[in-house]
Design a protein around this motif. Structure first.
Motif, short mmCIF file in Angstrom:
data_model
loop_
_atom_site.label_atom_id
_atom_site.label_comp_id
_atom_site.label_asym_id
_atom_site.label_seq_id
_atom_site.Cartn_x
_atom_site.Cartn_y
_atom_site.Cartn_z
N ASN A 1 0.81 -1.22 0.00
CA ASN A 1 0.00 0.00 0.00
C ASN A 1 0.85 1.27 0.00
OD1 ASN A 1 -3.00 -0.74 0.15
ND2 ASN A 1 -2.04 -2.13 1.62
N ASN A 2 2.14 1.09 -0.37
CA ASN A 2 3.06 2.23 -0.52
C ASN A 2 3.10 3.15 0.69
OD1 ASN A 2 3.74 1.48 -3.22
ND2 ASN A 2 1.71 2.24 -3.82
N PHE A 3 3.20 2.55 1.86
CA PHE A 3 3.33 3.33 3.09
C PHE A 3 4.62 4.14 3.00
CE2 PHE A 3 4.55 3.80 7.63
CZ PHE A 3 3.39 4.38 8.11
N PRO A 4 4.55 5.47 3.23
CA PRO A 4 5.74 6.31 3.02
C PRO A 4 6.89 5.92 3.96
CG PRO A 4 3.75 7.64 3.34
CD PRO A 4 3.39 6.24 3.69
N GLN A 5 8.08 5.82 3.40
CA GLN A 5 9.27 5.44 4.18
C GLN A 5 9.55 6.41 5.32
OE1 GLN A 5 12.05 3.11 3.41
NE2 GLN A 5 10.70 1.95 2.07
N GLU A 6 9.16 7.66 5.14
CA GLU A 6 9.48 8.65 6.18
C GLU A 6 8.51 8.60 7.36
OE1 GLU A 6 8.51 9.28 3.14
OE2 GLU A 6 6.97 10.83 3.09
N LYS A 7 7.42 7.89 7.20
CA LYS A 7 6.47 7.73 8.31
C LYS A 7 6.94 6.60 9.21
CE LYS A 7 2.66 10.30 7.13
NZ LYS A 7 1.90 11.18 8.04
N LYS A 8 6.55 6.66 10.47
CA LYS A 8 6.92 5.61 11.41
C LYS A 8 5.72 4.73 11.75
CE LYS A 8 10.47 8.56 13.40
NZ LYS A 8 10.46 9.72 14.30
N VAL A 9 6.03 3.58 12.35
CA VAL A 9 4.98 2.61 12.71
C VAL A 9 5.07 2.33 14.20
CG1 VAL A 9 4.03 0.31 12.28
CG2 VAL A 9 5.26 1.53 10.44
N TYR A 10 3.99 2.57 14.95
CA TYR A 10 3.99 2.26 16.37
C TYR A 10 3.47 0.83 16.55
CZ TYR A 10 3.66 2.40 21.36
OH TYR A 10 3.84 2.11 22.70
N VAL A 11 4.19 0.03 17.35
CA VAL A 11 3.87 -1.40 17.49
C VAL A 11 3.40 -1.72 18.91
CG1 VAL A 11 4.81 -3.73 17.44
CG2 VAL A 11 5.51 -2.06 15.69
N ILE A 12 2.20 -2.28 19.01
CA ILE A 12 1.77 -2.93 20.25
C ILE A 12 1.85 -4.41 19.94
CG2 ILE A 12 -0.18 -3.30 21.83
CD1 ILE A 12 -1.11 -0.46 21.24
N GLY A 13 2.87 -5.08 20.48
CA GLY A 13 3.09 -6.48 20.11
C GLY A 13 4.54 -6.86 20.34
N GLY A 14 4.94 -7.96 19.71
CA GLY A 14 6.25 -8.52 19.98
C GLY A 14 7.34 -8.09 19.01
N GLU A 15 8.53 -8.61 19.28
CA GLU A 15 9.74 -8.33 18.51
C GLU A 15 9.58 -8.69 17.03
OE1 GLU A 15 13.04 -6.67 17.98
OE2 GLU A 15 12.42 -6.86 20.09
N ILE B 1 7.17 -8.36 14.92
CA ILE B 1 6.61 -7.31 14.08
C ILE B 1 7.69 -6.27 13.77
CG2 ILE B 1 4.86 -5.49 13.91
CD1 ILE B 1 3.13 -7.17 15.86
N LEU B 2 8.44 -5.87 14.79
CA LEU B 2 9.51 -4.88 14.59
C LEU B 2 10.56 -5.39 13.61
CD1 LEU B 2 9.78 -3.64 18.26
CD2 LEU B 2 9.28 -2.17 16.29
N GLU B 3 10.91 -6.67 13.72
CA GLU B 3 11.91 -7.25 12.81
C GLU B 3 11.42 -7.24 11.37
OE1 GLU B 3 14.25 -10.66 15.23
OE2 GLU B 3 14.14 -10.94 13.05
N GLU B 4 10.18 -7.65 11.18
CA GLU B 4 9.64 -7.68 9.81
C GLU B 4 9.52 -6.27 9.23
OE1 GLU B 4 9.41 -10.14 7.92
OE2 GLU B 4 9.25 -11.90 9.20
N LEU B 5 9.17 -5.31 10.07
CA LEU B 5 9.08 -3.91 9.59
C LEU B 5 10.45 -3.45 9.14
CD1 LEU B 5 6.79 -2.28 12.33
CD2 LEU B 5 6.19 -2.63 9.91
N GLN B 6 11.46 -3.77 9.94
CA GLN B 6 12.83 -3.34 9.61
C GLN B 6 13.30 -3.97 8.30
OE1 GLN B 6 15.80 -4.53 12.41
NE2 GLN B 6 17.14 -2.81 11.93
N ILE B 7 13.04 -5.28 8.14
CA ILE B 7 13.44 -5.98 6.90
C ILE B 7 12.75 -5.34 5.70
CG2 ILE B 7 13.28 -8.19 5.66
CD1 ILE B 7 13.55 -9.54 8.48
N ALA B 8 11.51 -4.90 5.90
CA ALA B 8 10.77 -4.28 4.79
C ALA B 8 11.15 -2.81 4.59
CB ALA B 8 9.27 -4.40 5.05
N GLY B 9 12.06 -2.30 5.43
CA GLY B 9 12.56 -0.94 5.24
C GLY B 9 11.81 0.14 5.99
N PHE B 10 10.99 -0.26 6.98
CA PHE B 10 10.21 0.73 7.74
C PHE B 10 10.81 0.93 9.14
CE2 PHE B 10 6.95 -1.26 4.90
CZ PHE B 10 6.78 -0.16 4.07
#
Lengths: 304, 304
Positions: free
Chosen positions: B102-116, B118-127
């Motif tokens: 969905n072309n989430f802008p790279q400059e936007k951040k993602v707040y995570v309620i959950g485990g590690e 999700i953060l790892e997958e976000l990082q691998i995807a460049g977020f």
């Protein structure tokens, strides 16, 4: 076809007399009406004194379950307002009274997700509470063969706003509701947000209650506004017909709906969460009888 | 009038051949199907090897978002099963992929309620992710004039199962969703409970997601089962028609529904949360094509 819903009237010198004369008891929500966080709203104290001097009964009805009635009376006093314990109807008290009128067995226990106020009211009503603030720092062990034990004699779980919500409490309450036969699931209220501080809104009891609905796939019994459970209590206590009561609140979906459900007159004040724009938005279908900026307008429009 | 829903068939030597021959890819749920907590279910390893030897594609689809795909591959290896990262479709990966497609802008951040995970997958995807385990011990200050600040550049809140759920995270996520214009609210899944330990079920992502719905009065975008978002990914990757896939799971309302929504064949195993009584209860309206006691029945009924 239904006729259009009658829009709320702005309270004015023209219409206030008929409201005032027909009302014997004013029911006030607290947060956003009497105070905001720990700050009294301007002119409230004088207005309440003046209403009392005119022979009106005053009742304070709050969905906030963090405090007991004793603690609320202290808060009123600290803000310079003299209020008796039995003029206060908090959802913590309502939870205890719900158990009482439904003959909850004395030998059963009550698990609390929420604040000290619920535990205090349970104790005053003669029930044994577990959980609450005491479980706020407890952690779970997610290891093989470690079993999370819960008390099988818990017969009710009461959920209110809980600033110390954690996974331990969610699991405790979930196991009681899912595994203890006949265990009740009681919500103090389902407000989405509340003024936990004066500058901001914070997740309300609706958040903790929803978390428990999500894990148990059960719906709670709601004892606070807009459920009419507290109103039944008021009726029994004051013997005043609800048509002679006026509910004063800042929330359309709890306070005003609560008043309307019970057949009271209703007055929205704009000193809390609801703006005039929200009130007059075409998507809003909760219309109070009257609206005004704040409680002290009663004195301003009618007083000496 | 509709004809009655066809009841699930018990998998047997009579009907297994037609299922087996028509299926090119087996999609397995993990918890309750491959393992329970940290224990492999009997015969799974031999059965998977044998399916591979017969040329079947294997895919592992899990709603559990605590781990990333890398961490899941390690878990499989530690249990003696050789699985490649790209055979694993976890809801943590799905959340990151949802933002990507969905072309989430790279400059936007993602707040995570959950485990590690999700953060790892976000990082691998460049977020850039915020929150997660790091916020697990944070506490809120409920004092006059203290303002809870949140990052205005957060453009999405991702909510999964969180054993360290607290009021800090609920307020952070709520403020982002309510106050950051256009902020997305993404749920990994809405499972009521999950096997966090081998002996018990614990509140699942459905509990944390509901808590956020309760405070924001918003509904999330769900990326895990039974939403078909992950299936669209599978299709793109394997180029196998869904009618040639068989979804194997232990949950009617996630796994089996997920398979049916996507047009797959479905096989319920009774090694997890669903009992034969639940399956055959008249109130159940999710009927898989087949049911059997456990995955190894495939090998037992068809193998050498």
């Amino acid at each position: 076809m239904n006729t259009a819903k009658r829009a709320a009237q702005l309270l004015s010198t023209q219409n206030i007399r008929s409201l005032f004369d027909s009302v014997e008891a004013f029911l006030f929500d607290c947060d956003g009406v009497i105070w905001k966080g720990d700050k009294l709203i301007d002119g409230v104290s004088d207005t309440l004194d003046w209403l009392r001097s005119k022979g009106k009964k005053l009742v304070f009805v709050t969905n906030n379950s963090l405090k007991s009635r004793i603690q609320y009376a202290k808060k009123f006093h600290s803000l310079g307002i003299s209020v008796a314990e039995d003029e206060i109807f908090s959802s913590s008290f309502a939870a205890a009274m719900y158990l009482k009128v439904n003959n909850f067995p004395q030998e059963k226990k009550v698990y609390v997700i929420g604040g000290e106020g619920i535990l205090e009211e349970l104790q005053i009503a003669g029930f044994t509470g577990l959980g609450g603030p005491e479980d706020g720092e407890k952690r779970v062990e997610l290891k093989p063969n470690s079993l999370f034990e819960h008390d099988k004699s818990v017969g009710a779980v009461v959920v209110g706003i809980d600033p110390h919500i954690n996974y331990y409490k969610l699991q405790y309450g979930t196991l009681c509701i899912r595994e203890n036969p006949g265990c009740l699931f009681i919500a103090t209220n389902r407000d989405a947000v509340g003024h936990m501080t004066d500058l901001q809104e914070w997740p309300g009891a609706g958040s903790m209650v929803a978390a428990m609905c999500g894990s148990t796939e059960r719906e709670p019994i709601v004892v606070g506004k807009p459920s009419t459970f507290m109103m039944d209590f008021l009726l029994e206590k004051f013997h005043i017909n609800t048509s002679k009561m006026c509910m004063v609140g800042d929330r359309l979906d709890t306070d005003i709906l609560f008043g309307q459900n019970a057949g009271c007159k209703t007055l929205l004040v704009l000193s809390g969460v609801t703006t005039q724009t929200t009130l007059q938005d075409p998507s809003n279908n909760v219309q109070p009888d009257y609206y005004t900026s704040q409680v002290s307008d009663l004195l301003r429009l009618l007083g000496p």
